[in-house]
Design an enzyme around this catalytic site. Structure first.
Site, PDB file in Angstrom:
ATOM      1  N   ASP A 177       0.827  -1.216   0.000  1.00  0.00           N
ATOM      2  CA  ASP A 177       0.000   0.000   0.000  1.00  0.00           C
ATOM      3  C   ASP A 177       0.858   1.263   0.000  1.00  0.00           C
ATOM      4  O   ASP A 177       0.804   2.078   0.932  1.00  0.00           O
ATOM      5  CB  ASP A 177      -0.943   0.007   1.209  1.00  0.00           C
ATOM      6  CG  ASP A 177      -2.089  -0.971   1.064  1.00  0.00           C
ATOM      7  OD1 ASP A 177      -2.347  -1.412  -0.072  1.00  0.00           O
ATOM      8  OD2 ASP A 177      -2.728  -1.305   2.074  1.00  0.00           O
TER       9      ASP A 177
ATOM     10  N   GLU B  60     -11.537  -1.201  -2.642  1.00  0.00           N
ATOM     11  CA  GLU B  60     -10.862  -0.373  -1.641  1.00  0.00           C
ATOM     12  C   GLU B  60      -9.723   0.392  -2.310  1.00  0.00           C
ATOM     13  O   GLU B  60      -9.614   0.432  -3.536  1.00  0.00           O
ATOM     14  CB  GLU B  60     -10.326  -1.259  -0.503  1.00  0.00           C
ATOM     15  CG  GLU B  60      -9.389  -2.359  -0.966  1.00  0.00           C
ATOM     16  CD  GLU B  60      -9.047  -3.350   0.126  1.00  0.00           C
ATOM     17  OE1 GLU B  60      -9.582  -3.247   1.247  1.00  0.00           O
ATOM     18  OE2 GLU B  60      -8.223  -4.254  -0.138  1.00  0.00           O
TER      19      GLU B  60
END
Length: 358
Positions: free
Chosen positions: A39, A233
């Site tokens: 991420d 997401e």
């Protein structure tokens, strides 16, 4: 030696073929780096590149260029997050921006599979370690201040990204459940403005309603969704005139078993929609709104790339670059060995496409 090389080649071909692809194998190869990260958020500041990722107190890496070499130089926080929930020692999915000389690092605290979550922010006058002030939570879901208000009563408040338009900031966030949302930030960029009525914008939602027994059986109502799993997401919004682009991480993000991978196309991939407004509605090429399950596949598993996601866009002299984490298909080790990759973007009829390196 020839025999060894031949056996290795056969092994490589066999292994790569066993990894399902959601993008054609003819897709341009990723620009690989030496940075292992999950991420990521990447910025260019003070003549260097900085990457922030999941890790102890939000790890910071630095490099002279996007290609590296990268080195870890410290962390954003010097202790656990002051938010009293989730994994406070290893906040998730940070995103860092600079506004008028101040650096803002937004981060998430949560527990996997639950929406008792929060998004916090830390600020500094420098992108590197030291000097960061943790201001704590700006939004919460599940429990905590404001968690019973719309839209926080139906979302999972993780995976923050911030779009800046003029002098205004817009917080984009969400994971599973009701999907991706956007709310306004106040002028301090460290608190949320009025989220009532039309100030909260629903940007995207996954249409899938797969039921998962382990989720249904969880006694904690904050760790199950009666409507089923909706894997979308990691949202990010970029701008390339005249459109705003909403980028999504779509599909299963984690817990990959190399002997039992999800069906092709159900692993992480990067999708996009566009709008002339920063608030949407965002649509795909077919005109389907992303709140109705739309989303244009831009980059998925291909060649030596498996399950790319956690993406962002950075603009350099040669144009826009899409960066992301991905798992290597060769010698597959899963998300714990994910690394930073990037691809050059072009635009055809107003839609982003992956192109060869300039």
């Amino acid at each position: 030696m020839v025999l060894v090389a031949t056996l290795f080649s056969l092994f490589t071909v066999s292994l790569c073929r066993s990894i399902p692809r959601s993008s054609p194998s003819s897709s341009p190869y990723t620009q690989a780096t030496d940075l292992k990260i999950h991420d990521p958020t990447v910025i260019n500041a003070n003549g260097a590149y900085y990457a922030y990722g999941v890790g102890e107190h939000i790890v910071i890496h630095q490099a002279p260029g996007l290609a590296g070499p990268w080195k870890q130089i410290g962390s954003v926080l010097d202790k656990d997050s002051i938010i009293p929930k989730g994994d406070r020692a290893k906040p998730w999915a940070p995103t860092t921006i600079e506004v008028k000389g101040t650096f803002y690092c937004y981060y998430s605290v949560s527990n996997a599979g639950c929406r008792d979550s929060a998004i916090g922010v830390a600020t500094s006058q420098s992108p590197g370690p030291g000097g960061w002030t943790d201001h704590g939570a700006i939004v919460q879901s599940g429990t905590g201040q404001g968690s019973d208000e719309h839209p926080f009563n139906e979302v999972n408040a993780i995976d923050p990204a911030v779009l800046v338009t003029g002098d205004k900031g817009h917080l984009v966030f969400g994971s599973y459940w009701s999907g991706i949302w956007q709310v306004p930030l106040n002028e301090d960029f460290s608190s949320v403005g009025n989220t009532t009525g039309l100030n909260a914008h629903h940007l995207a939602k996954h249409p899938k309603t797969e039921r998962v027994n382990s989720q249904d059986q969880n006694p904690d109502p904050l760790c199950r969704d009666s409507s089923g799993r909706r894997p979308v997401e990691g949202a990010y919004i970029s701008y390339h005139a005249p459109y705003y682009y909403l980028w999504l991480s779509w599909g299963q993000c984690c817990d990959y078993d190399p002997n039992n991978l999800p069906p092709s196309g159900e692993e992480y991939s990067i999708r996009v929609g566009r709008s002339e407004s920063p608030h949407g509605p965002f649509v795909d090429k077919q005109g389907k709104e992303l709140t109705q399950g739309g989303g244009e596949l831009i980059y998925g598993s291909n060649n030596d790339v498996y399950a790319p996601g956690g993406q962002g866009v950075i603009t350099v002299e040669t144009g826009d670059i899409l960066y992301y984490h991905y798992c290597e298909s060769l010698f597959f080790r899963g998300l714990s060995e994910a690394r930073l990759g990037y691809s050059y973007l072009g635009y055809v009829d107003g839609w982003p496409v992956i192109r060869e390196a300039p």
